[in-house]
Design a protein around this motif. Structure first.
Motif, PDB file in Angstrom:
ATOM      1  N   SER A  73       0.828  -1.205   0.000  1.00 44.18           N
ATOM      2  CA  SER A  73       0.000   0.000   0.000  1.00 44.18           C
ATOM      3  C   SER A  73       0.861   1.253   0.000  1.00 44.18           C
ATOM      4  O   SER A  73       0.615   2.201  -0.770  1.00 44.18           O
ATOM      5  CB  SER A  73      -0.921  -0.011   1.226  1.00 44.18           C
ATOM      6  N   ILE A  74       1.883   1.283   0.850  1.00 45.70           N
ATOM      7  CA  ILE A  74       2.770   2.448   0.916  1.00 45.70           C
ATOM      8  C   ILE A  74       3.489   2.642  -0.411  1.00 45.70           C
ATOM      9  O   ILE A  74       3.581   3.767  -0.931  1.00 45.70           O
ATOM     10  CB  ILE A  74       3.776   2.285   2.071  1.00 45.70           C
ATOM     11  N   THR A  75       3.996   1.546  -0.974  1.00 46.65           N
ATOM     12  CA  THR A  75       4.732   1.643  -2.248  1.00 46.65           C
ATOM     13  C   THR A  75       3.853   2.219  -3.350  1.00 46.65           C
ATOM     14  O   THR A  75       4.254   3.155  -4.068  1.00 46.65           O
ATOM     15  CB  THR A  75       5.239   0.253  -2.662  1.00 46.65           C
ATOM     16  N   GLU A  76       2.644   1.691  -3.493  1.00 49.12           N
ATOM     17  CA  GLU A  76       1.765   2.170  -4.567  1.00 49.12           C
ATOM     18  C   GLU A  76       1.310   3.609  -4.316  1.00 49.12           C
ATOM     19  O   GLU A  76       1.149   4.386  -5.263  1.00 49.12           O
ATOM     20  CB  GLU A  76       0.563   1.238  -4.710  1.00 49.12           C
ATOM     21  N   ASN A  77       1.109   3.981  -3.059  1.00 46.17           N
ATOM     22  CA  ASN A  77       0.738   5.367  -2.762  1.00 46.17           C
ATOM     23  C   ASN A  77       1.869   6.333  -3.098  1.00 46.17           C
ATOM     24  O   ASN A  77       1.633   7.422  -3.629  1.00 46.17           O
ATOM     25  CB  ASN A  77       0.351   5.510  -1.282  1.00 46.17           C
ATOM     26  N   VAL A  78       3.111   5.946  -2.779  1.00 45.07           N
ATOM     27  CA  VAL A  78       4.257   6.805  -3.093  1.00 45.07           C
ATOM     28  C   VAL A  78       4.397   6.966  -4.605  1.00 45.07           C
ATOM     29  O   VAL A  78       4.615   8.081  -5.115  1.00 45.07           O
ATOM     30  CB  VAL A  78       5.548   6.223  -2.473  1.00 45.07           C
ATOM     31  N   VAL A  79       4.262   5.853  -5.339  1.00 44.58           N
ATOM     32  CA  VAL A  79       4.338   5.927  -6.805  1.00 44.58           C
ATOM     33  C   VAL A  79       3.231   6.834  -7.350  1.00 44.58           C
ATOM     34  O   VAL A  79       3.469   7.659  -8.236  1.00 44.58           O
ATOM     35  CB  VAL A  79       4.226   4.517  -7.412  1.00 44.58           C
ATOM     36  N   ALA A  80       2.029   6.683  -6.816  1.00 42.06           N
ATOM     37  CA  ALA A  80       0.912   7.528  -7.279  1.00 42.06           C
ATOM     38  C   ALA A  80       1.162   8.997  -6.972  1.00 42.06           C
ATOM     39  O   ALA A  80       0.854   9.880  -7.792  1.00 42.06           O
ATOM     40  CB  ALA A  80      -0.387   7.062  -6.617  1.00 42.06           C
ATOM     41  N   ALA A  81       1.731   9.286  -5.790  1.00 41.42           N
ATOM     42  CA  ALA A  81       2.021  10.672  -5.426  1.00 41.42           C
ATOM     43  C   ALA A  81       3.086  11.270  -6.346  1.00 41.42           C
ATOM     44  O   ALA A  81       2.977  12.435  -6.774  1.00 41.42           O
ATOM     45  CB  ALA A  81       2.472  10.743  -3.967  1.00 41.42           C
ATOM     46  N   ILE A  82       4.110  10.491  -6.664  1.00 37.03           N
ATOM     47  CA  ILE A  82       5.163  10.968  -7.565  1.00 37.03           C
ATOM     48  C   ILE A  82       4.573  11.265  -8.947  1.00 37.03           C
ATOM     49  O   ILE A  82       4.863  12.303  -9.563  1.00 37.03           O
ATOM     50  CB  ILE A  82       6.293   9.928  -7.659  1.00 37.03           C
ATOM     51  N   ASN A  83       3.733  10.363  -9.446  1.00 43.49           N
ATOM     52  CA  ASN A  83       3.108  10.580 -10.755  1.00 43.49           C
ATOM     53  C   ASN A  83       2.188  11.803 -10.732  1.00 43.49           C
ATOM     54  O   ASN A  83       2.073  12.528 -11.730  1.00 43.49           O
ATOM     55  CB  ASN A  83       2.321   9.342 -11.177  1.00 43.49           C
ATOM     56  N   PHE A  84       1.532  12.028  -9.602  1.00 45.81           N
ATOM     57  CA  PHE A  84       0.659  13.197  -9.455  1.00 45.81           C
ATOM     58  C   PHE A  84       1.475  14.482  -9.599  1.00 45.81           C
ATOM     59  O   PHE A  84       1.030  15.456 -10.215  1.00 45.81           O
ATOM     60  CB  PHE A  84      -0.034  13.136  -8.092  1.00 45.81           C
ATOM     61  N   LEU A  85       2.688  14.492  -9.044  1.00 47.52           N
ATOM     62  CA  LEU A  85       3.570  15.656  -9.159  1.00 47.52           C
ATOM     63  C   LEU A  85       4.110  15.796 -10.576  1.00 47.52           C
ATOM     64  O   LEU A  85       4.139  16.900 -11.139  1.00 47.52           O
ATOM     65  CB  LEU A  85       4.736  15.530  -8.181  1.00 47.52           C
ATOM     66  N   ALA A 120      -7.424   6.104  -5.820  1.00 51.15           N
ATOM     67  CA  ALA A 120      -6.548   5.449  -4.841  1.00 51.15           C
ATOM     68  C   ALA A 120      -6.004   4.157  -5.424  1.00 51.15           C
ATOM     69  O   ALA A 120      -6.720   3.432  -6.119  1.00 51.15           O
ATOM     70  CB  ALA A 120      -7.319   5.162  -3.557  1.00 51.15           C
ATOM     71  N   PRO A 121      -4.729   3.833  -5.177  1.00 54.00           N
ATOM     72  CA  PRO A 121      -4.143   2.596  -5.696  1.00 54.00           C
ATOM     73  C   PRO A 121      -4.890   1.359  -5.213  1.00 54.00           C
ATOM     74  O   PRO A 121      -5.467   1.344  -4.123  1.00 54.00           O
ATOM     75  CB  PRO A 121      -2.704   2.626  -5.144  1.00 54.00           C
ATOM     76  N   THR A 122      -4.851   0.311  -6.019  1.00 54.24           N
ATOM     77  CA  THR A 122      -5.537  -0.942  -5.690  1.00 54.24           C
ATOM     78  C   THR A 122      -5.059  -1.511  -4.360  1.00 54.24           C
ATOM     79  O   THR A 122      -5.857  -1.958  -3.537  1.00 54.24           O
ATOM     80  CB  THR A 122      -5.299  -1.976  -6.809  1.00 54.24           C
ATOM     81  N   ALA A 123      -3.739  -1.490  -4.133  1.00 58.58           N
ATOM     82  CA  ALA A 123      -3.191  -2.049  -2.891  1.00 58.58           C
ATOM     83  C   ALA A 123      -3.651  -1.255  -1.679  1.00 58.58           C
ATOM     84  O   ALA A 123      -3.867  -1.819  -0.603  1.00 58.58           O
ATOM     85  CB  ALA A 123      -1.663  -2.077  -2.949  1.00 58.58           C
ATOM     86  N   ALA A 124      -3.834   0.065  -1.840  1.00 59.80           N
ATOM     87  CA  ALA A 124      -4.292   0.900  -0.727  1.00 59.80           C
ATOM     88  C   ALA A 124      -5.726   0.549  -0.342  1.00 59.80           C
ATOM     89  O   ALA A 124      -6.072   0.467   0.841  1.00 59.80           O
ATOM     90  CB  ALA A 124      -4.184   2.375  -1.105  1.00 59.80           C
ATOM     91  N   LEU A 125      -6.567   0.327  -1.342  1.00 60.41           N
ATOM     92  CA  LEU A 125      -7.956  -0.048  -1.068  1.00 60.41           C
ATOM     93  C   LEU A 125      -8.034  -1.443  -0.461  1.00 60.41           C
ATOM     94  O   LEU A 125      -8.823  -1.692   0.461  1.00 60.41           O
ATOM     95  CB  LEU A 125      -8.772   0.018  -2.352  1.00 60.41           C
ATOM     96  N   ALA A 126      -7.194  -2.363  -0.969  1.00 60.78           N
ATOM     97  CA  ALA A 126      -7.187  -3.720  -0.423  1.00 60.78           C
ATOM     98  C   ALA A 126      -6.745  -3.724   1.035  1.00 60.78           C
ATOM     99  O   ALA A 126      -7.310  -4.440   1.875  1.00 60.78           O
ATOM    100  CB  ALA A 126      -6.254  -4.608  -1.253  1.00 60.78           C
TER     101      ALA A 126
END
Length: 433
Positions: free
Chosen positions: A50-62, A73-79
């Protein structure tokens, strides 16, 4: 405006280059600061994903300037949110983890701006605070809704009701035993054998339910159990309690099974074994009487599940499918501090603690040899080897110990270290650094 966007993308690129260190630090911080999220290996793996996918999503957002309305929200975060809801972990713990993540992300990012001109640094910092705040608010809203929906569904289901009663029973506080027994339809005054079950390979939640039911039927038949209680921990794991035959003041022990898995039966032929073709790992506690036995057996099963999770996570070639507490009790008592176990293993075994295929064969032979009271013939039979091969391997293994033959004069530490490696795998071997 375009120049500021370009600088923000540049910062995103820098964060991406140091992403691994950011994720590792975040996992450590959240586990240390939020006790409710510092769980067993399987849950920690979900937390890290969850942390890994959230960090990747945040970087892509920037970097990509994603429209906030399109942010998901990333799939792993929801799971992970669903799993926490199923485990009765407070939603506040999940949201706090995101706030910690937000702060650490900003600290990490600001540290990468030192070489920017002051005139650029201030507006970029303002933009980073704005964008990261927007990101974290949107993600928290989505995972919060997922948590609430799953919590409502889980509590309303029969599995959720059973889990709440079991959570109360395992909590150690006062509980209405008679009401719990009626709600669970399970006799709490029996001799209990607890077991944790989880998939050996990827499977759907529907298939997991069917596989757990097959295991329940198998063990009830083999042990002649009076009753069985199945309680899903979450969609990836279930707990099983068996009320063994006989009065509660005369604890029984599991009988043998002709279908025991190869590894379990080799080291403990009297233990309950897996039905042929079972797709589930199983970790068993010891039988225990009454509510105390209900709790203790479950706690022991959880420790064995933790050990197997560590072993599988370290890339061990073949973990036993079904394992009982007595087979690894000493390791269960020390496995809570892997760095300390690794230090003990490497200092005790010396060169024999190297992570090579040759050393693995020698360790295994020496372990079986010492377990068979140093009998070459008995070791040869147990390992299907020629006696001369056993003698050669034991000689080579002993030569790799820090003090050679002298380390086997009192072999308690060597046996404990070999047992730790056997159950915990590469996670406690020398790192080579």
């Amino acid at each position: 405006m375009e120049a500021q966007r370009a600088l923000t993308r540049q910062v995103g690129d820098r964060v991406r280059e140091s992403q691994e260190a950011l994720v590792e630090g975040l996992v450590q911080d959240i586990r240390a600061q939020i006790g409710a999220l510092d769980q067993e290996a399987a849950a920690r793996s979900l937390l890290e994903a969850s942390i890994t996918e959230n960090v990747v999503a945040a970087i892509n957002f920037l970097r990509q300037g994603i429209d906030p309305d399109q942010l998901e929200a990333p799939t792993a975060a929801l799971a992970y949110a669903r799993v926490l809801a199923q485990r009765d972990v407070p939603q506040s713990a999940l949201i706090r983890a995101y706030r910690i993540g937000h702060q650490r992300f900003l600290d990490h990012t600001f540290a990468l701006l030192d070489d920017l001109p002051v005139a650029d640094r201030v507006p970029v910092c303002v933009e980073l605070v704005r964008l990261s705040g927007q990101f974290i608010d949107l993600i928290c809203e989505q995972v919060g809704r997922t948590y609430e929906r799953e919590r409502d569904r889980w509590v309303a289901s029969r599995s959720g009701v059973r889990q709440r009663w079991v959570t109360d029973l395992l909590g150690g506080g006062p509980v209405d035993r008679a009401a719990a027994a009626r709600a669970l339809r399970y006799p709490l005054d029996a001799v209990h054998l607890a077991c944790t079950l989880w998939p050996a390979a990827r499977m759907t939640s529907f298939d997991l339910v069917a596989a757990v039911d097959d295991v329940r039927g198998h063990v009830v038949s083999v042990l002649g159990a009076r009753a069985a209680l199945v309680v899903p921990t979450d969609e990836y794991e279930a707990r099983l309690w068996l009320a063994l035959p006989g009065p509660p003041n005369a604890p029984a022990s599991p009988s043998s099974s002709t279908s025991a898995s190869a590894s379990a039966s080799a080291s403990a032929p009297g233990y309950l074994g897996a039905p042929e073709g079972s797709p589930l790992h199983a970790a068993f506690g010891r039988p225990g009487a009454g509510l105390g036995g209900f709790r203790t057996s479950a706690r022991q099963a959880a420790r064995i599940r933790e050990i197997l999770g560590t072993r599988l996570g370290s890339g061990a070639a073949a973990a036993p499918l079904w394992v009982h507490y007595d087979q690894a009790a000493p390791v269960a008592l020390m496995a809570g501090d892997l760095p300390a176990v690794r230090d003990f293993v490497t200092s005790t075994l010396g060169a024999l603690a190297a992570a090579g295929a040759r050393e693995a064969v020698l360790r295994d032979t020496l372990r079986v040899f010492l377990d068979r009271h140093r009998g070459h013939a008995a070791t040869a039979r147990a390992m299907s080897l020629h006696r001369n091969s056993v003698q050669y391997r034991v000689h080579r293994a002993t030569a790799l110990l820090p003090h050679g033959e002298r380390d086997l004069a009192d072999d308690f530490n060597v046996r404990a270290a070999l047992l730790a490696v056997h159950w915990l795998g590469d996670a406690v071997l020398a790192t080579g650094s």
